[in-house]
Design an enzyme around this catalytic site. Sequence first.
Site, PDB file in Angstrom:
ATOM      1  N   HIS A 102       0.836  -1.276  -0.143  1.00  0.00           N
ATOM      2  CA  HIS A 102       0.000  -0.086   0.045  1.00  0.00           C
ATOM      3  C   HIS A 102       0.991   1.147  -0.125  1.00  0.00           C
ATOM      4  CE1 HIS A 102      -3.804   2.100   1.929  1.00  0.00           C
ATOM      5  NE2 HIS A 102      -3.147   2.884   0.852  1.00  0.00           N
ATOM      6  N   GLU A 116       0.411   8.175  -3.315  1.00  0.00           N
ATOM      7  CA  GLU A 116       1.275   7.632  -2.055  1.00  0.00           C
ATOM      8  C   GLU A 116       2.408   8.618  -2.136  1.00  0.00           C
ATOM      9  OE1 GLU A 116       0.802   5.517   0.323  1.00  0.00           O
ATOM     10  OE2 GLU A 116      -1.308   5.038  -0.669  1.00  0.00           O
ATOM     11  N   HIS A 133       2.171  11.117   1.216  1.00  0.00           N
ATOM     12  CA  HIS A 133       2.782  10.649   2.479  1.00  0.00           C
ATOM     13  C   HIS A 133       4.558  10.983   2.188  1.00  0.00           C
ATOM     14  CE1 HIS A 133      -0.442   8.466   3.922  1.00  0.00           C
ATOM     15  NE2 HIS A 133      -0.882   8.214   2.685  1.00  0.00           N
TER      16      HIS A 133
END
Length: 260
Positions: free
Chosen positions: A72, A131, A135
């Site tokens: 993920h 992503e 992040h």
Amino acid sequence: MASVLRSLMPLVALAGMALAGPKSCPSNIPLSCHNTTEVADTCCFIPAGQLLQTQFWDTNPVTGPTDSWTIHGLWPDNCDGTYPAQCDTSRAYTNISDILSSTTGGSDTLAYMKTYWKDYKGDDESFWQHEWGKHGTCISTLDPSCYSGYKPTEEATAFFARTVALFKTLPTYQWLADAGITPSSSRTYALADVQAALQNQHGAKVTLSCRGKALNEVWYHFNVQGSLQQGKFVAAQPDGAKGKCPSKVQYRPKSGDGGS
Ligand SMILES: *[C@@H]1O[C@H](CO)[C@@H](O)[C@H](O)[C@H]1NC(C)=O
Ligand SMILES: *[C@@H]1O[C@H](CO)[C@@H](O)[C@H](O)[C@H]1NC(C)=O
């Protein structure tokens, strides 16, 4: 443990000097989330220092190999369960595949991602952009100012390489299988047994999430001594209660039979 970490750091620092790019870090940097005073050098210390390597078990639709969980992401959490997001929109790159395929090391990372870092909607590139932008840009040691002779986008390559390298050390499917926990369309497993199997291997509690009764995600929590790029990842307890599963869970096969 701390003294073992310290004795390894000179080696890590040497390896750092051999590479162009991120600067090497001093050996006396505290473990993230364990500093007792402010640490000024955020190129060698991550203030949002609980790092989560998060993994999916997708059965509906199926993603990735039938005998592996998939990536993920790698998320920085503040040490209190909250997390920063979208920290530098100027570096929210929209060409992750191109960035990775333009360097030798990046090409290997990209090839691995094409198998193990899958978007359930089939748009891997968009998932990787999300992503990274959400992040990756929040990890202080990836800031361009932390590089000598910074080459645009090299920090994104480092983020994906590190995430892949960490994922390879966390073989969830194998760890569960070794404990007799294998995908089944009929059996259920005690959540506590799943937790125990993974916790024994990782060295700290993990976060488990379910879709209904079906096991769907695992999050491995770490602290880091040094930079994301070259530092040491140390298993950590979750920095907050997260994830939700019933006490008996299904671990469905990736058989393509519609899952739940
Ligand atoms: C740890 O370091 C960070 C970054 O410098 C700082 O924001 C935080 O307040 C420090 N924690 C403690 C307990 O001093
Ligand atoms: C990717 O996009 C960035 C700007 O967002 C640019 O600086 C870089 O050259 C691009 N890389 C490749 C390999 O196309």
